[in-house]
Design an enzyme around this catalytic site. Structure first.
Site, PDB file in Angstrom:
ATOM      1  N   ALA A  44       4.382  14.509 -17.358  1.00  0.00           N
ATOM      2  CA  ALA A  44       4.055  15.917 -17.102  1.00  0.00           C
ATOM      3  C   ALA A  44       3.314  15.967 -15.770  1.00  0.00           C
ATOM      4  O   ALA A  44       2.720  14.972 -15.337  1.00  0.00           O
ATOM      5  CB  ALA A  44       3.195  16.460 -18.230  1.00  0.00           C
TER       6      ALA A  44
ATOM      7  N   GLY B 147       5.076  12.316 -20.529  1.00  0.00           N
ATOM      8  CA  GLY B 147       6.044  13.338 -20.933  1.00  0.00           C
ATOM      9  C   GLY B 147       7.476  12.951 -20.608  1.00  0.00           C
ATOM     10  O   GLY B 147       8.411  13.437 -21.252  1.00  0.00           O
TER      11      GLY B 147
ATOM     12  N   GLU C 187       8.503  10.905 -23.458  1.00  0.00           N
ATOM     13  CA  GLU C 187       8.638  11.813 -24.610  1.00  0.00           C
ATOM     14  C   GLU C 187       9.918  12.637 -24.519  1.00  0.00           C
ATOM     15  O   GLU C 187      10.586  12.866 -25.529  1.00  0.00           O
ATOM     16  CB  GLU C 187       7.402  12.713 -24.705  1.00  0.00           C
ATOM     17  CG  GLU C 187       6.157  11.908 -25.089  1.00  0.00           C
ATOM     18  CD  GLU C 187       4.881  12.720 -25.013  1.00  0.00           C
ATOM     19  OE1 GLU C 187       4.547  13.204 -23.913  1.00  0.00           O
ATOM     20  OE2 GLU C 187       4.228  12.887 -26.047  1.00  0.00           O
TER      21      GLU C 187
ATOM     22  N   GLU D 148      -1.082   8.305 -21.005  1.00  0.00           N
ATOM     23  CA  GLU D 148      -1.952   9.489 -20.992  1.00  0.00           C
ATOM     24  C   GLU D 148      -3.429   9.154 -21.169  1.00  0.00           C
ATOM     25  O   GLU D 148      -4.308   9.842 -20.669  1.00  0.00           O
ATOM     26  CB  GLU D 148      -1.532  10.473 -22.102  1.00  0.00           C
ATOM     27  CG  GLU D 148      -0.224  11.195 -21.842  1.00  0.00           C
ATOM     28  CD  GLU D 148       0.999  10.479 -22.365  1.00  0.00           C
ATOM     29  OE1 GLU D 148       0.946   9.247 -22.615  1.00  0.00           O
ATOM     30  OE2 GLU D 148       2.031  11.165 -22.522  1.00  0.00           O
TER      31      GLU D 148
HETATM   32  C1  HXC Z   1       2.280  14.681 -10.638  1.00  0.00           C
HETATM   33  C2  HXC Z   1       3.060  12.701  -9.804  1.00  0.00           C
HETATM   34  C3  HXC Z   1       3.182  12.177 -11.101  1.00  0.00           C
HETATM   35  C4  HXC Z   1       2.820  13.022 -12.203  1.00  0.00           C
HETATM   36  C5  HXC Z   1       3.814  10.679  -9.698  1.00  0.00           C
HETATM   37  N1  HXC Z   1       3.457  11.743  -8.969  1.00  0.00           N
HETATM   38  N2  HXC Z   1       3.647  10.918 -11.013  1.00  0.00           N
HETATM   39  N3  HXC Z   1       2.622  13.948  -9.580  1.00  0.00           N
HETATM   40  N4  HXC Z   1       2.375  14.246 -11.912  1.00  0.00           N
HETATM   41  N5  HXC Z   1       2.952  12.631 -13.485  1.00  0.00           N
HETATM   42  C6  HXC Z   1       3.485  11.880  -7.525  1.00  0.00           C
HETATM   43  C7  HXC Z   1       2.396  11.061  -6.840  1.00  0.00           C
HETATM   44  O1  HXC Z   1       1.161  11.756  -6.864  1.00  0.00           O
HETATM   45  C8  HXC Z   1       2.964  10.927  -5.445  1.00  0.00           C
HETATM   46  O2  HXC Z   1       2.738  12.148  -4.743  1.00  0.00           O
HETATM   47  C9  HXC Z   1       4.450  10.821  -5.685  1.00  0.00           C
HETATM   48  O3  HXC Z   1       4.687  11.361  -6.991  1.00  0.00           O
HETATM   49  C10 HXC Z   1       4.950   9.385  -5.674  1.00  0.00           C
HETATM   50  O4  HXC Z   1       4.162   8.642  -6.596  1.00  0.00           O
HETATM   51  P1  HXC Z   1       3.379   7.285  -6.207  1.00  0.00           P
HETATM   52  O5  HXC Z   1       2.263   7.154  -7.137  1.00  0.00           O
HETATM   53  O6  HXC Z   1       3.075   7.273  -4.735  1.00  0.00           O
HETATM   54  O7  HXC Z   1       4.528   6.208  -6.505  1.00  0.00           O
HETATM   55  P2  HXC Z   1       4.324   4.692  -6.944  1.00  0.00           P
HETATM   56  O8  HXC Z   1       3.238   4.052  -6.143  1.00  0.00           O
HETATM   57  O9  HXC Z   1       5.677   4.086  -6.874  1.00  0.00           O
HETATM   58  O10 HXC Z   1       3.831   4.739  -8.455  1.00  0.00           O
HETATM   59  C11 HXC Z   1       4.715   5.213  -9.441  1.00  0.00           C
HETATM   60  C12 HXC Z   1       3.918   5.509 -10.770  1.00  0.00           C
HETATM   61  C13 HXC Z   1       2.711   6.416 -10.441  1.00  0.00           C
HETATM   62  C14 HXC Z   1       3.440   4.182 -11.352  1.00  0.00           C
HETATM   63  C15 HXC Z   1       4.891   6.151 -11.719  1.00  0.00           C
HETATM   64  O11 HXC Z   1       3.185   7.531  -9.696  1.00  0.00           O
HETATM   65  C16 HXC Z   1       2.001   6.928 -11.664  1.00  0.00           C
HETATM   66  O12 HXC Z   1       1.258   6.193 -12.300  1.00  0.00           O
HETATM   67  N6  HXC Z   1       2.239   8.211 -11.980  1.00  0.00           N
HETATM   68  C17 HXC Z   1       1.533   8.861 -13.062  1.00  0.00           C
HETATM   69  C18 HXC Z   1       2.110   8.416 -14.376  1.00  0.00           C
HETATM   70  C19 HXC Z   1       1.385   9.111 -15.555  1.00  0.00           C
HETATM   71  O13 HXC Z   1       0.188   8.974 -15.715  1.00  0.00           O
HETATM   72  N7  HXC Z   1       2.155   9.832 -16.335  1.00  0.00           N
HETATM   73  C20 HXC Z   1       1.636  10.556 -17.490  1.00  0.00           C
HETATM   74  C21 HXC Z   1       1.232  11.902 -17.057  1.00  0.00           C
HETATM   75  S1  HXC Z   1       0.448  12.778 -18.377  1.00  0.00           S
HETATM   76  P3  HXC Z   1       2.157  12.130  -3.235  1.00  0.00           P
HETATM   77  O14 HXC Z   1       1.983  13.598  -2.905  1.00  0.00           O
HETATM   78  O15 HXC Z   1       0.920  11.335  -3.261  1.00  0.00           O
HETATM   79  O16 HXC Z   1       3.260  11.473  -2.437  1.00  0.00           O
HETATM   80  C22 HXC Z   1       1.668  13.342 -19.322  1.00  0.00           C
HETATM   81  C23 HXC Z   1       1.219  14.185 -20.469  1.00  0.00           C
HETATM   82  C24 HXC Z   1       2.254  14.225 -21.538  1.00  0.00           C
HETATM   83  O17 HXC Z   1       2.788  13.092 -19.104  1.00  0.00           O
HETATM   84  C25 HXC Z   1       1.828  15.112 -22.637  1.00  0.00           C
HETATM   85  C26 HXC Z   1       2.439  16.444 -22.554  1.00  0.00           C
HETATM   86  C27 HXC Z   1       3.879  16.481 -22.137  1.00  0.00           C
END
Ligand code: HXC
Length: 259
Positions: free
Chosen positions: A66, A110, A113, A133
């Site tokens: 998400a 998400g 999911e 998360e």
């Molecule tokens: C918003 C995101 C994002 C996310 C990545 N980006 N994941 N933006 N929400 N979930 C953005 C980054 O900020 C970055 O933007 C760009 O995408 C590229 O990501 P990087 O981090 O630079 O890439 P990389 O180094 O290859 O790392 C990949 C990754 C990492 C390991 C997947 O991006 C990451 O850990 N993302 C978050 C994963 C996460 O925590 N997901 C769960 C979210 S909570 P910029 O502008 O900096 O280039 C959730 C809640 C679910 O999902 C419950 C309800 C549905």
């Protein structure tokens, strides 16, 4: 229909393909994207020429979760008051046609999911699944704490949800999270082939099969068995059951009419 965050096309006028398309943010799922996904799913479900739907992302990410940037601004009253997730994410539960997730790259939070909401997952060998998360001070909120243990068992689900570690495609296949793993460059051809196979079967039986397997996750064994038995009985009222069995006996291909 013109979409901003997804793309849609059909394969052989039978399979509806939805590609998540927010590449700069690794397909992070914001509300606008989820509304568009719901609209596309409903449109393919309503299209009588379509027999199966595929959801996919990019090579690098099915979806990295998400949208954290959007969620960072949400308050309790925003999420509870607007019924966050339930309102826009669960349309997929109303879709009667089979939905296959074709996953390459990250399927996190998400994104994992969403893949689990699909009827089955075909993974590329570079796929990575996770529920990270907890690192953000939340928990999976789109069914992850319920669907993941049903797919991989309690111990591995607890491990994933509590440590936030990622599972690669091989582990996901061994654990039962995905139905098969294929080479990255074969992901779409293998998935479309599976979808086309489903399209070749009588649609009433396909609906009944999907509904019946879903029941295995929604109630007791005896309720599920009764549900299955009633649908099984009901299919004897269809023309396609008569045609399918007669075609076998006649040693000829069946001609199904979805009746
Ligand atoms: C918003 C995101 C994002 C996310 C990545 N980006 N994941 N933006 N929400 N979930 C953005 C980054 O900020 C970055 O933007 C760009 O995408 C590229 O990501 P990087 O981090 O630079 O890439 P990389 O180094 O290859 O790392 C990949 C990754 C990492 C390991 C997947 O991006 C990451 O850990 N993302 C978050 C994963 C996460 O925590 N997901 C769960 C979210 S909570 P910029 O502008 O900096 O280039 C959730 C809640 C679910 O999902 C419950 C309800 C549905």
């Amino acid at each position: 229909m013109a979409y901003e965050f997804i793309k849609t096309h059909t394969e052989d006028s039978k399979v509806g393909v939805i590609t998540l398309d927010r590449p700069k943010f690794l397909n992070a799922l914001n509300t606008e994207l989820m509304i568009e996904l719901g609209q596309a799913l409903k449109a393919f479900d309503a299209d009588s020429t379509i027999g199966c739907i595929v959801i996919t992302g990019s090579e690098k990410a099915f979806a990295a979760g998400a949208d954290i940037s959007a969620m960072s601004k949400f308050s309790f009253s925003d999420v509870y008051g607007n019924d966050f997730i339930t309102k826009d994410w669960e349309i997929i539960r109303q879709i009667r046609k089979p939905v296959i997730a074709a996953v390459s790259g990250f399927a996190l939070g998400g994104g994992c999911e969403l893949a689990m909401m699909c009827d089955f997952i075909i993974a590329a060998d570079n796929a990575k699944f996770g529920q990270p998360e907890i690192k953000l001070g939340i928990i999976p909120g789109a069914g992850g704490t319920q669907r993941l243990p049903r797919a991989v068992g309690k111990s591995k689900a607890m491990d994933m949800v509590l440590t936030a570690r990622m599972m690669d495609a091989k582990e996901a296949e061994l654990a039962g999270l995905v139905s098969r793993v294929v080479a990255l460059d074969q992901l779409m051809s293998e998935t479309i082939a599976a979808a086309m196979t489903i399209c070749s079967y009588p649609q009433l039986a396909v609906f009944a099969a999907k509904e019946s397997v879903q029941r295995a996750f929604e109630g007791s064994l005896s309720d599920g068995m009764m549900y299955e038995r009633r649908l099984f009985h009901a299919l004897f009222a269809t023309q396609d059951q008569k045609e399918g069995m007669q075609a076998f006996l006649d040693k000829r291909p069946a001609k199904f009419e979805n009746k």
